[in-house]
Design a protein around this motif. Sequence first.
Motif, PDB file in Angstrom:
ATOM      1  N   ALA A  57      69.583 -25.415  42.877  1.00 39.78           N
ATOM      2  CA  ALA A  57      68.574 -24.950  43.833  1.00 39.78           C
ATOM      3  C   ALA A  57      68.674 -23.444  44.031  1.00 39.78           C
ATOM      4  O   ALA A  57      67.659 -22.748  44.133  1.00 39.78           O
ATOM      5  CB  ALA A  57      68.740 -25.677  45.166  1.00 39.78           C
ATOM      6  N   GLY A  58      69.890 -22.924  44.049  1.00 36.68           N
ATOM      7  CA  GLY A  58      70.088 -21.481  44.189  1.00 36.68           C
ATOM      8  C   GLY A  58      69.557 -20.720  42.999  1.00 36.68           C
ATOM      9  O   GLY A  58      68.969 -19.644  43.139  1.00 36.68           O
ATOM     10  N   ARG A  59      69.739 -21.275  41.808  1.00 37.30           N
ATOM     11  CA  ARG A  59      69.220 -20.611  40.604  1.00 37.30           C
ATOM     12  C   ARG A  59      67.700 -20.540  40.642  1.00 37.30           C
ATOM     13  O   ARG A  59      67.108 -19.550  40.227  1.00 37.30           O
ATOM     14  CB  ARG A  59      69.666 -21.352  39.358  1.00 37.30           C
ATOM     15  CG  ARG A  59      71.080 -21.056  38.972  1.00 37.30           C
ATOM     16  CD  ARG A  59      71.404 -21.670  37.644  1.00 37.30           C
ATOM     17  NE  ARG A  59      72.769 -21.342  37.282  1.00 37.30           N
ATOM     18  CZ  ARG A  59      73.350 -21.749  36.199  1.00 37.30           C
ATOM     19  NH1 ARG A  59      72.703 -22.538  35.357  1.00 37.30           N
ATOM     20  NH2 ARG A  59      74.587 -21.403  35.930  1.00 37.30           N
ATOM     21  N   GLU A  60      67.059 -21.591  41.115  1.00 39.00           N
ATOM     22  CA  GLU A  60      65.596 -21.594  41.222  1.00 39.00           C
ATOM     23  C   GLU A  60      65.128 -20.520  42.196  1.00 39.00           C
ATOM     24  O   GLU A  60      64.131 -19.842  41.953  1.00 39.00           O
ATOM     25  CB  GLU A  60      65.099 -22.962  41.659  1.00 39.00           C
ATOM     26  CG  GLU A  60      65.220 -24.029  40.588  1.00 39.00           C
ATOM     27  CD  GLU A  60      64.790 -25.408  41.081  1.00 39.00           C
ATOM     28  OE1 GLU A  60      64.087 -25.485  42.104  1.00 39.00           O
ATOM     29  OE2 GLU A  60      65.166 -26.391  40.430  1.00 39.00           O
ATOM     30  N   LYS A  61      65.860 -20.348  43.283  1.00 35.94           N
ATOM     31  CA  LYS A  61      65.486 -19.328  44.260  1.00 35.94           C
ATOM     32  C   LYS A  61      65.660 -17.932  43.668  1.00 35.94           C
ATOM     33  O   LYS A  61      64.832 -17.058  43.886  1.00 35.94           O
ATOM     34  CB  LYS A  61      66.316 -19.472  45.535  1.00 35.94           C
ATOM     35  CG  LYS A  61      65.926 -20.674  46.353  1.00 35.94           C
ATOM     36  CD  LYS A  61      66.769 -20.781  47.597  1.00 35.94           C
ATOM     37  CE  LYS A  61      66.409 -22.031  48.381  1.00 35.94           C
ATOM     38  NZ  LYS A  61      67.236 -22.168  49.588  1.00 35.94           N
ATOM     39  N   PHE A  62      66.743 -17.716  42.921  1.00 35.85           N
ATOM     40  CA  PHE A  62      66.972 -16.413  42.316  1.00 35.85           C
ATOM     41  C   PHE A  62      65.940 -16.108  41.232  1.00 35.85           C
ATOM     42  O   PHE A  62      65.615 -14.953  40.994  1.00 35.85           O
ATOM     43  CB  PHE A  62      68.371 -16.309  41.711  1.00 35.85           C
ATOM     44  CG  PHE A  62      69.405 -15.853  42.695  1.00 35.85           C
ATOM     45  CD1 PHE A  62      69.274 -14.638  43.346  1.00 35.85           C
ATOM     46  CD2 PHE A  62      70.513 -16.627  42.967  1.00 35.85           C
ATOM     47  CE1 PHE A  62      70.218 -14.207  44.254  1.00 35.85           C
ATOM     48  CE2 PHE A  62      71.466 -16.205  43.867  1.00 35.85           C
ATOM     49  CZ  PHE A  62      71.318 -14.997  44.512  1.00 35.85           C
ATOM     50  N   SER A  64      62.851 -16.592  41.387  1.00 33.88           N
ATOM     51  CA  SER A  64      61.625 -16.087  42.000  1.00 33.88           C
ATOM     52  C   SER A  64      61.806 -14.705  42.626  1.00 33.88           C
ATOM     53  O   SER A  64      60.839 -14.110  43.085  1.00 33.88           O
ATOM     54  CB  SER A  64      61.136 -17.066  43.065  1.00 33.88           C
ATOM     55  OG  SER A  64      62.066 -17.125  44.127  1.00 33.88           O
ATOM     56  N   VAL A  65      63.016 -14.176  42.627  1.00 30.85           N
ATOM     57  CA  VAL A  65      63.274 -12.859  43.207  1.00 30.85           C
ATOM     58  C   VAL A  65      62.927 -11.794  42.169  1.00 30.85           C
ATOM     59  O   VAL A  65      63.417 -11.836  41.055  1.00 30.85           O
ATOM     60  CB  VAL A  65      64.761 -12.728  43.623  1.00 30.85           C
ATOM     61  CG1 VAL A  65      65.061 -11.318  44.103  1.00 30.85           C
ATOM     62  CG2 VAL A  65      65.103 -13.741  44.690  1.00 30.85           C
TER      63      VAL A  65
END
Length: 122
Positions: A57-62, A64-65
């Motif tokens: 989940a953290g990788r998915e958020k990163f 989009s940054v």
Amino acid sequence: MKIVAAYLLVVLGGNPNPSADDIRSILESVGAEAEDKRINHFLAEVKGKDITEVIAAGREKFASVPSGGSVAAIGVAAPSSGGAGGAPAAKEPKKEEKVEEKEESVEVKLPVFPSRKFSFPT
């Protein structure tokens, strides 16, 4: 980040459910300050979650940054002023040609090894 790193170290060490004391002991062993409020908040956020799912989940958020390349985004987002033709077509970036430079070298005979030649780049 230090709390996350300590948590991951405990998990990699074989403890799937680290406690605040586990994290605190790792942080204190390297001389880092262990803030109980932050440790407890972090543990509340990951409680009952699988660590691999949390990382995914953290990788998915990163992903989009935005990271660099904002010049092109600004050019696309800027509205065109005047004229009914709309925005002009984007130009393709110029391709850089690689030019290989040939290194020159100097041959030197050292008195310690009179029969060998040594090459040094200039």
